[in-house]
Each structure stands twice: as C-alpha cells, then as structure tokens.
Design a protein around this motif. Structure first.
Motif, PDB file in Angstrom:
ATOM      1  N   GLN A   1       6.271   0.394   5.960  1.00  0.00           N
ATOM      2  CA  GLN A   1       6.911   1.624   6.418  1.00  0.00           C
ATOM      3  C   GLN A   1       7.311   2.519   5.245  1.00  0.00           C
ATOM      4  OE1 GLN A   1      10.208   0.633   8.925  1.00  0.00           O
ATOM      5  NE2 GLN A   1       8.914   0.132  10.688  1.00  0.00           N
ATOM      6  N   ARG A   2       7.704   1.894   4.151  1.00  0.00           N
ATOM      7  CA  ARG A   2       8.125   2.662   2.963  1.00  0.00           C
ATOM      8  C   ARG A   2       6.958   2.996   2.043  1.00  0.00           C
ATOM      9  NH1 ARG A   2      14.011   0.512   0.994  1.00  0.00           N
ATOM     10  NH2 ARG A   2      15.029   0.732   3.009  1.00  0.00           N
ATOM     11  N   GLY A   3       5.790   2.443   2.357  1.00  0.00           N
ATOM     12  CA  GLY A   3       4.611   2.722   1.551  1.00  0.00           C
ATOM     13  C   GLY A   3       4.630   2.062   0.180  1.00  0.00           C
ATOM     14  N   VAL A   4       5.256   0.886   0.096  1.00  0.00           N
ATOM     15  CA  VAL A   4       5.314   0.142  -1.163  1.00  0.00           C
ATOM     16  C   VAL A   4       4.905  -1.299  -0.918  1.00  0.00           C
ATOM     17  CG1 VAL A   4       7.162   1.607  -2.128  1.00  0.00           C
ATOM     18  CG2 VAL A   4       7.759  -0.475  -0.882  1.00  0.00           C
ATOM     19  N   SER A   5       4.701  -2.031  -1.982  1.00  0.00           N
ATOM     20  CA  SER A   5       4.383  -3.453  -1.853  1.00  0.00           C
ATOM     21  C   SER A   5       5.660  -4.255  -1.620  1.00  0.00           C
ATOM     22  CB  SER A   5       3.708  -3.953  -3.130  1.00  0.00           C
ATOM     23  OG  SER A   5       4.620  -3.912  -4.213  1.00  0.00           O
ATOM     24  N   ILE A   6       5.507  -5.455  -1.127  1.00  0.00           N
ATOM     25  CA  ILE A   6       6.667  -6.338  -0.966  1.00  0.00           C
ATOM     26  C   ILE A   6       7.290  -6.590  -2.342  1.00  0.00           C
ATOM     27  CG2 ILE A   6       7.429  -8.655  -0.330  1.00  0.00           C
ATOM     28  CD1 ILE A   6       5.370  -8.655   1.890  1.00  0.00           C
ATOM     29  N   ASN A   7       6.458  -6.750  -3.349  1.00  0.00           N
ATOM     30  CA  ASN A   7       6.956  -6.969  -4.704  1.00  0.00           C
ATOM     31  C   ASN A   7       7.866  -5.815  -5.131  1.00  0.00           C
ATOM     32  OD1 ASN A   7       6.672  -8.567  -7.308  1.00  0.00           O
ATOM     33  ND2 ASN A   7       6.153  -6.494  -7.969  1.00  0.00           N
TER      34      ASN A   7
END
Length: 73
Positions: free
Chosen positions: A22-28
């Motif tokens: 949703q935020r457009g980032v990786s889990i890392n």
C-alpha cells in the motif's frame, strides 16, 4: 549494512506485506522505517531522563529562572 533474520507469525507477515504494498515500499524498507522511529523515540527518552537526572534537586532554581524569563516577580 547488516542482514537480519526475523521470525514472525505468518499472519503478521501477510499484514506487513500488505502495508508495504500500500505504501509502495519493500517490507525491508518498512521495517527499516519502523526501527528508525523506535530508535528516535528511545534516544529522546534517554535524553529526557538524563536531563531530568541532572536537574534533580534543582526545582527551586528552575522555577526562579522560569519566573525571571516570564517577567514574574
């Protein structure tokens, strides 16, 4: 940079994955941001505790300085 292995419940992993998408980032990246926030909070609390300890027993002086700064006699 250091690699870290993290064991978490499957449900929590699914939720983190969804949040990251949703935020457009990786889990890392998401976990790195969370770690940064936790460390910032920890540092602020540590600074507060150190300042409080340095001021212990000086409340009268502190109030006098406050009154002086506010122009109260």
């Amino acid at each position: 940079m250091t690699a870290l292995t993290l064991r978490i419940a499957e449900d929590k992993h699914r939720r983190l994955k969804s949040l990251a998408q949703q935020r457009g980032v990786s889990i890392n990246h998401l976990l790195d941001e969370a770690a940064t926030l936790l460390l910032t909070e920890f540092d602020a609390e540590t600074r507060f505790r150190l300042r409080a300890e340095r001021g212990r027993g000086q409340s009268e002086r502190g109030l006098a300085l406050l009154h002086k700064a506010c122009g109260v006699d």
